[in-house]
Scaffold this active site. Sequence first.
Site, PDB file in Angstrom:
ATOM      1  CG  ASP A 246      -1.784   1.213   1.369  1.00 42.45           C
ATOM      2  OD1 ASP A 246      -2.360   1.626   0.348  1.00 42.45           O
ATOM      3  OD2 ASP A 246      -1.886   1.781   2.467  1.00 42.45           O
ATOM      4  CB  SER A 247       0.097   4.791  -0.488  1.00 47.07           C
ATOM      5  OG  SER A 247      -0.920   4.865   0.495  1.00 47.07           O
TER       6      SER A 247
ATOM      7  CE1 TYR B 200       2.812   5.574  -3.038  1.00 43.36           C
ATOM      8  CE2 TYR B 200       1.540   3.787  -3.981  1.00 43.36           C
ATOM      9  CZ  TYR B 200       2.722   4.261  -3.481  1.00 43.36           C
ATOM     10  OH  TYR B 200       3.815   3.439  -3.420  1.00 43.36           O
ATOM     11  N   GLY B 201      -2.796   9.227  -3.179  1.00 41.09           N
ATOM     12  CA  GLY B 201      -4.080   9.687  -3.710  1.00 41.09           C
ATOM     13  C   GLY B 201      -4.087  11.092  -4.269  1.00 41.09           C
TER      14      GLY B 201
ATOM     15  CB  CYS C 194      -3.112   0.648  -2.452  1.00 39.37           C
ATOM     16  SG  CYS C 194      -3.069   2.417  -2.752  1.00 39.37           S
ATOM     17  CG  ASN C 195      -9.503   0.920  -2.952  1.00 48.78           C
ATOM     18  OD1 ASN C 195     -10.443   0.283  -3.387  1.00 48.78           O
ATOM     19  ND2 ASN C 195      -9.121   0.819  -1.693  1.00 48.78           N
TER      20      ASN C 195
ATOM     21  CB  CYS D   8      -9.192   4.807   0.773  1.00 50.83           C
ATOM     22  SG  CYS D   8      -7.535   5.137   1.422  1.00 50.83           S
ATOM     23  CB  THR D   9      -6.661  -0.176   2.355  1.00 51.40           C
ATOM     24  OG1 THR D   9      -5.532   0.575   1.857  1.00 51.40           O
ATOM     25  CG2 THR D   9      -7.140  -1.136   1.281  1.00 51.40           C
ATOM     26  CG  HIS D  10      -4.686   4.874   4.639  1.00 51.10           C
ATOM     27  ND1 HIS D  10      -4.182   4.427   3.443  1.00 51.10           N
ATOM     28  CD2 HIS D  10      -3.611   5.273   5.373  1.00 51.10           C
ATOM     29  CE1 HIS D  10      -2.863   4.568   3.440  1.00 51.10           C
ATOM     30  NE2 HIS D  10      -2.488   5.070   4.612  1.00 51.10           N
TER      31      HIS D  10
HETATM   32  N1  DGL Z   1      -4.699   3.246   0.984  1.00 47.17           N
HETATM   33  C1  DGL Z   1      -4.798   3.759  -0.316  1.00 47.17           C
HETATM   34  C2  DGL Z   1      -6.071   3.333  -1.030  1.00 47.17           C
HETATM   35  O1  DGL Z   1      -6.626   2.287  -0.735  1.00 47.17           O
HETATM   36  C3  DGL Z   1      -4.327   5.116  -0.698  1.00 47.17           C
HETATM   37  C4  DGL Z   1      -4.042   6.157   0.295  1.00 47.17           C
HETATM   38  C5  DGL Z   1      -3.173   7.268  -0.254  1.00 47.17           C
HETATM   39  O2  DGL Z   1      -1.967   7.102  -0.196  1.00 47.17           O
HETATM   40  O3  DGL Z   1      -3.687   8.297  -0.728  1.00 47.17           O
HETATM   41  O4  DGL Z   1      -6.532   4.004  -1.912  1.00 47.17           O
END
Ligand code: DGL
Length: 264
Positions: free
Chosen positions: A11-12, A43-44, A74-75, A193-195
């Site tokens: 993931d990011s 990453y988003g 990570c989506n 988003c997994t976060h």
């Molecule tokens: N956890 C990530 C997701 O599922 C991205 C979070 C990020 O870095 O912006 O999209």
Amino acid sequence: MSSSAPIGVFDSGLGGISVVRQIVKDMPNEQVLYFGDSAHAPYGTKSPEQVRALSFAIVERFVRQGVKAVVIACNTATSAAVNELREHYDIPIIGMEPALKVACDRGDVPSDPHHIPQRVIVAATPLTLRERKFAKLMERFDSDNEIYKEPCPDLVEIVESGRLGDRDLVMRTLHGYFDQYDLNRIDSVVLGCTHFVFYREYFRALLPERAAIIDGNEGTVRHLGVVLESLGRLAPEGAHGSVALANSDPSERIAALSRDLLNR
Ligand code: DGL
């Protein structure tokens, strides 16, 4: 490729640890190598090209480590890179997308021949919601449902900075994003988003009881199991599962936070 080889999950940053937790629960014999790219998170808010380059570097590392499959937990990285990664590598690459189908399928009630239109908010990163992959997903469902896209980048930052336990901050941030909706009319919120999966209890406090909170972790891990089984690569029964956490940010703060999220 040996069935006892590890699975690479990335993931990011720390969000993908919510997926690792699901793997540990549902596939306890597997060995997981987790890589969080916290040095480059989020990453988003990056461009697809940047996210693609970062994703390739991580998968390259996993391939050198001899993984039998990769889960893009990570989506955002999935929307930017899954097709190219699959073209380039011949190990299975499992991606994630916001579980919009699960949310909309709730409108198909067996006793009722008509689909009940669902009002769904998809909370995800700006990049996920902007990308073509999500536009195509949305096209499948938005004629029969009301779908609202809500980018929530601050929710990523709060996890990465270790402030998930700060209830006032979290609730204030959620209200900032969601007070514009009449939440009593909402059928479900998709955590795309997994976060965001770590915020489930906070979303529960924000939303009326009738609104469902849906994430894609369980479905992703089920899919991982199906793919590994079809290739004869599930870890043998009785094998000793494990999780090794690595991160591009080498600080003890991130290591401690990662352990904390894994064991919470
Ligand atoms: N956890 C990530 C997701 O599922 C991205 C979070 C990020 O870095 O912006 O999209």
